[in-house]
Design a protein around this motif. Structure first.
Motif: not given
Ligand code: PGA
Length: 251
Positions: A16-31
């Motif tokens: 969902t939108i909520a799941e997608a935005t949580a995912f990109v928040d979680a990876i952004a600094t890691e990648v």
């Protein structure tokens, strides 16, 4: 010649939108420090929010399909300019699930590729043989036909940012990965077809991704092959930890 790796997640009909935005928040600094290009093909509804979230990052958001028409009475379809306006920078075209479940043929896929290139959204063309094709020694014939028909009417001058994804159908979502030797050998074959169609310069430059049960455990050996320039990943791209490991396979 050094081709830059692309690690692309294909979320299919997940998030969902909520799941997608949580995912990109979680990876952004890691990648953020990766030398590899980081792509996510997300559901249509998540394109806008995910691309807004990733605006100042190295994460590139794209779509999983599009229609070749500019607009029209095509219920349920979506046009290139709609994707671009929402923030999509690339689009997956001709995925085996589209071919198998939605009857997409090479002619339709060819029209989509041409539209994507003219609209300036980067196409990722998927090709791949079924288990039956491979067992009947039809792999090369099938791949040559998929590539030449899907890329008909294009030239070395306008093929631009096109990316190819070789995804053996029998390896998608099955947990069976092609052995590195089979994957490398088939990538070499795909590159030779690109050479036949567009010449050696395009063949040397074009990015060819491997897809089909890529996971953190096998990504490194696949990426070590000369003609494998990245990965298109379904299942293992759904969890942030696993996707980060894929992107950072060379760290
Ligand atoms: P998989 O899917 O990684 O789950 O096998 C790959 C794909 O369909 O692109």
């Amino acid at each position: 010649m050094a081709r830059k790796y692309i690690i692309a997640g294909n979320w299919k009909m997940y998030k969902t939108i909520a799941e997608a935005t949580a995912f990109v928040d979680a990876i952004a600094t890691e990648v953020a420090n990766s030398d590899n290009a980081v792509y996510l093909a997300v559901p249509y509804t998540a394109i806008r929010p995910a691309s807004e979230k990733t605006a100042n990052t190295n994460v590139v958001i794209g779509a999983q399909n599009m229609n070749d028409a500019d607009e029209g009475a095509f219920t349920g379809e979506i046009a290139a300019n709609m994707l671009i306006e929402a923030g999509a920078q690339f689009v997956v075209i001709g995925h085996s699930e589209r071919r198998a479940y939605f009857n997409e043929d090479n002619a339709f896929i060819n029209r989509k590729i041409k539209k994507a290139l003219s609209a300036k959204i980067q196409p990722i063309l998927c090709v791949g043989e079924t288990l039956e094709d491979r067992e009947n020694n039809k792999t090369e014939e099938v791949l040559r036909q998929q590539l030449t028909e899907s890329l008909a009417d294009l030239t070395a001058e306008n093929v631009g940012p096109l990316v190819i994804a070789y995804e053996p159908v029998w390896a998608i979502g099955t947990g069976k990965t092609a052995t590195v030797d089979v994957a490398q050998e088939t990538h070499v074959f795909c590159r030779s077809v690109i050479k036949d169609v567009f010449g050696d310069d395009v063949a040397q430059k074009i990015t060819i991704l491997y897809g089909g049960s890529v996971k953190p455990e096998n990504v490194k050996e696949l990426m070590a092959q000369n003609d494998i320039d990245g990965a298109l990943v379904g299942g293992a791209a759904l969890q942030p930890e696993s996707f980060v490991k894929l992107v950072n396979f060379d760290k």
